[in-house]
Design an enzyme around this catalytic site. Structure first.
Site, mmCIF file in Angstrom:
data_model
loop_
_atom_site.group_PDB
_atom_site.id
_atom_site.type_symbol
_atom_site.label_atom_id
_atom_site.label_comp_id
_atom_site.label_asym_id
_atom_site.label_seq_id
_atom_site.Cartn_x
_atom_site.Cartn_y
_atom_site.Cartn_z
ATOM 1 N N LYS A 146 -2.909 4.538 7.064
ATOM 2 C CA LYS A 146 -3.000 5.113 8.411
ATOM 3 C C LYS A 146 -3.007 6.634 8.358
ATOM 4 O O LYS A 146 -2.139 7.226 7.729
ATOM 5 C CB LYS A 146 -1.806 4.657 9.234
ATOM 6 N N ARG B 127 0.817 -1.204 0.000
ATOM 7 C CA ARG B 127 0.000 0.000 0.000
ATOM 8 C C ARG B 127 0.855 1.259 0.000
ATOM 9 O O ARG B 127 0.437 2.302 -0.464
ATOM 10 C CB ARG B 127 -0.926 -0.023 1.216
ATOM 11 N N TYR B 128 2.032 1.167 0.588
ATOM 12 C CA TYR B 128 2.917 2.333 0.690
ATOM 13 C C TYR B 128 4.097 2.142 -0.256
ATOM 14 O O TYR B 128 4.453 1.014 -0.588
ATOM 15 C CB TYR B 128 3.417 2.461 2.127
ATOM 16 N N ARG C 299 -7.983 -8.752 11.152
ATOM 17 C CA ARG C 299 -7.920 -9.730 10.054
ATOM 18 C C ARG C 299 -8.685 -11.001 10.393
ATOM 19 O O ARG C 299 -8.317 -12.090 9.943
ATOM 20 C CB ARG C 299 -6.470 -10.072 9.719
ATOM 21 N N ARG D 133 7.476 0.047 1.381
ATOM 22 C CA ARG D 133 7.394 -1.045 2.347
ATOM 23 C C ARG D 133 6.166 -1.899 2.094
ATOM 24 O O ARG D 133 5.167 -1.408 1.566
ATOM 25 C CB ARG D 133 7.385 -0.500 3.776
ATOM 26 N N CYS E 72 -7.415 -12.173 19.543
ATOM 27 C CA CYS E 72 -8.024 -10.930 20.028
ATOM 28 C C CYS E 72 -9.442 -10.845 19.455
ATOM 29 O O CYS E 72 -9.631 -11.043 18.246
ATOM 30 C CB CYS E 72 -7.237 -9.719 19.544
ATOM 31 N N ASP F 145 -10.720 -0.803 14.139
ATOM 32 C CA ASP F 145 -11.222 -0.932 12.768
ATOM 33 C C ASP F 145 -12.678 -1.420 12.737
ATOM 34 O O ASP F 145 -13.190 -1.946 13.719
ATOM 35 C CB ASP F 145 -10.336 -1.903 11.976
ATOM 36 N N CYS G 208 -2.227 -17.536 15.535
ATOM 37 C CA CYS G 208 -1.755 -16.697 16.641
ATOM 38 C C CYS G 208 -1.671 -17.552 17.906
ATOM 39 O O CYS G 208 -2.241 -18.644 17.958
ATOM 40 C CB CYS G 208 -2.734 -15.548 16.891
ATOM 41 N N ASP H 213 -6.883 3.875 10.642
ATOM 42 C CA ASP H 213 -6.562 3.205 9.386
ATOM 43 C C ASP H 213 -7.798 3.387 8.507
ATOM 44 O O ASP H 213 -8.875 2.895 8.832
ATOM 45 C CB ASP H 213 -6.224 1.727 9.631
ATOM 46 N N CYS I 236 -9.910 -8.607 16.319
ATOM 47 C CA CYS I 236 -8.897 -8.824 15.273
ATOM 48 C C CYS I 236 -9.291 -8.174 13.949
ATOM 49 O O CYS I 236 -10.361 -8.427 13.402
ATOM 50 C CB CYS I 236 -8.698 -10.323 15.039
HETATM 51 C C1 LIG Z 1 0.758 -0.317 8.852
HETATM 52 C C2 LIG Z 1 1.172 -0.798 7.557
HETATM 53 C C3 LIG Z 1 2.504 -0.678 7.129
HETATM 54 C C4 LIG Z 1 3.578 -0.051 7.979
HETATM 55 O O1 LIG Z 1 3.322 1.301 8.204
HETATM 56 P P1 LIG Z 1 4.323 2.171 9.086
HETATM 57 O O2 LIG Z 1 3.609 3.462 9.257
HETATM 58 O O3 LIG Z 1 5.593 2.282 8.308
HETATM 59 O O4 LIG Z 1 4.548 1.447 10.379
HETATM 60 C C5 LIG Z 1 2.811 -1.137 5.872
HETATM 61 N N1 LIG Z 1 1.876 -1.680 5.069
HETATM 62 C C6 LIG Z 1 0.600 -1.792 5.435
HETATM 63 C C7 LIG Z 1 -0.389 -2.380 4.503
HETATM 64 C C8 LIG Z 1 0.196 -1.367 6.702
HETATM 65 O O5 LIG Z 1 -1.085 -1.504 7.092
#
Ligand SMILES: *Cc1c(COP(=O)(O)O)cnc(C)c1O
Length: 445
Positions: A341, A116-117, A138, A120, A133, A297, A129, A334, A136
């Site tokens: 986020k 998504r980002y 997911r 990363r 929780c 969520d 798990c 989120d 959860c």
């Molecule tokens: C939370 C998340 C991350 C990591 O986000 P950071 O703000 O760098 O901790 C990466 N990918 C997804 C899909 C996430 O939900």
């Protein structure tokens, strides 16, 4: 060193379990509580809990004997109990609930990998798990042993990562990566480390909280071979910080793994500034830095845990300035639908003009800050970090990606993958269309 203020607990039915069993994570896993009958031996169940525990089709229940022992058996509102013991509220659907509220499946180029980002990815490595929780995020995939990821999925995830050079940070999650068989976990880390552009690996795990016995010296020795490795744990209430968790955190930090905490704001569990202040202060005592406080969520069965967003902002306002700066997490929502986020903060900026800003501090004291009149910004033309970028820093594209950044070459299909306006449930980027690394569009050398 100050003596540890944190204590160990064991429910009466476990008093005669020999220490070598109690301290063995395999014993903890195979003696988890999951039926009304099991729970009756440890807690005085309420009618609502008994009803939920005997209803078919609810999200999986399993609690380690260690974690169950932290619960006050006579308090139906115990904050640990509410996180893991189901109650009748779970049966009630609420409007606005979504199966995959963060649209993670829509952002998955291959099963289990959420991209998504820009730099990363989130890699879901198991659906299992140590305990489950009730809120959860997911729950649509977690807990189901038949839905876990195959070796083929894992190879497809690695294949995508090898072909995606802008990924420098891989976040292992699930399920809980620390429930994987030790050999499989190590193989995963080893294979990720073979990819040169992956700079850091992160593990998101609640195992140190649910089953600190798993954090053995052998595990720490193995993990530290794969540095730089970071870990985020998940503690929501000060009652979860036991002598065992303190020891697990100590072992991990001594192995050079920086620890963060991601907690979830939960009605009736930690929706109180005094609880949160104690939580973050106890976390920093065990050298865990509060990282995120999440708004709950929109998950099926978890409507009763939701708080208004104003509660989260009020909590941050009660922390910032009132306690150590590094003990204050970032409060995030989120965004439903896959927006990622979004940080939310109390407002400290009262007004702003071209030469003055009016600010307030944490006590409400109002102050004026004069802006500089002859600010000369740095020159992007001579800056070695700016010169290869075609887009000025701060000028962010629709998907939040720095378009034309030399590190990032958008593959065909990426926009489709990031198209939030519907489309197929799971679009797959065709990795054969990735362009070679290192040269941005229109900059061929
Ligand atoms: C939370 C998340 C991350 C990591 O986000 P950071 O703000 O760098 O901790 C990466 N990918 C997804 C899909 C996430 O939900």
């Amino acid at each position: 060193m100050t003596p540890s203020p944190f204590i160990s607990k064991r429910a009466p039915i476990y008093q005669d379990v020999p220490d070598e069993k109690w301290n063995d994570w395999r014993w903890q896993l195979s003696n988890r509580l999951n039926s009304a009958e099991d729970f009756e031996k440890v807690l005085n169940l309420t009618d609502s809990e008994r009803k939920a525990l005997t209803t078919q089709g609810l999200f999986r229940v399993d609690i380690t004997p260690y974690y169950a022992s932290l619960i006050d058996p006579n308090d139906p509102d115990d904050p640990i109990r509410k996180q893991v013991v189901p109650r009748a509220d779970e049966i009630v659907p609420f409007t606005g609930m979504m199966e995959d509220s963060l649209a993670e499946d829509r952002h998955s180029p291959v099963p289990g990998l959420v991209h998504r980002y820009p730099d990363r990815v989130l890699m879901l490595v198991t659906t299992q798990c140590a305990s489950y929780c009730r809120y959860c995020t997911r729950s649509r995939i977690v807990g189901d042993p038949s839905a876990t990821f195959s070796h083929q999925d894992f190879e497809a995830q690695l294949d995508y990562l090898r072909r995606t050079p802008q990924v420098r940070d891989v976040l292992l999650s699930g399920g809980d990566p620390l429930t994987l068989a030790p050999k499989i976990l190590e193989e995963l880390l080893m294979r990720l480390r073979e990819i040169p552009h992956i700079e850091i690996i992160r593990i998101g795990s609640r195992v140190p909280v649910f089953m600190p016995q798993r954090v053995t010296p052998e595990l720490c020795d193995m993990l530290q071979k794969y540095h730089p490795l970071w870990m985020n744990i998940h503690v929501n209430h000060p009652n979860e910080i036991s002598a065992e968790l303190a020891q697990a955190a100590d072992r991990l930090t001594r192995a050079g793994i920086p620890l963060g905490n991601q907690s979830v704001l939960l009605a009736g569990v930690n929706d109180c500034v005094h609880i949160q202040r104690k939580l973050v202060q106890d976390l920093v005592r065990i050298r865990v830095r509060p990282y995120y406080l999440y708004q709950c969520d929109l998950v099926e069965g978890a409507g009763h845990f939701r708080t208004p967003v104003a509660k989260g902002i009020e909590i941050i306002e009660g922390l910032r300035g009132h306690t150590s700066g590094f003990a204050v997490p970032t409060y995030v929502v989120d965004a439903p639908g896959g927006g990622g986020k979004i940080p939310l903060m109390p407002n400290y900026q009262i007004s702003m003009s071209d030469h003055k800003i009016i600010l307030r501090n944490y006590e409400g004291y109002v102050t004026t800050y004069e802006e500089p009149i002859n600010y000369k910004p740095h020159d992007p033309k001579t800056c070695e970090y700016c010169k290869n970028k075609r887009v000025e820093p701060g000028q962010i594209g629709i998907t939040g990606l720095l378009d034309g950044d030399e590190m990032f070459i958008k593959p065909e299909g990426f926009d489709e993958l990031h198209n939030r306006g519907g489309g197929e449930h799971r679009l797959r980027a065709d990795s054969s269309k990735w362009k070679p690394l290192g040269i941005g569009p229109g900059e061929e050398k």
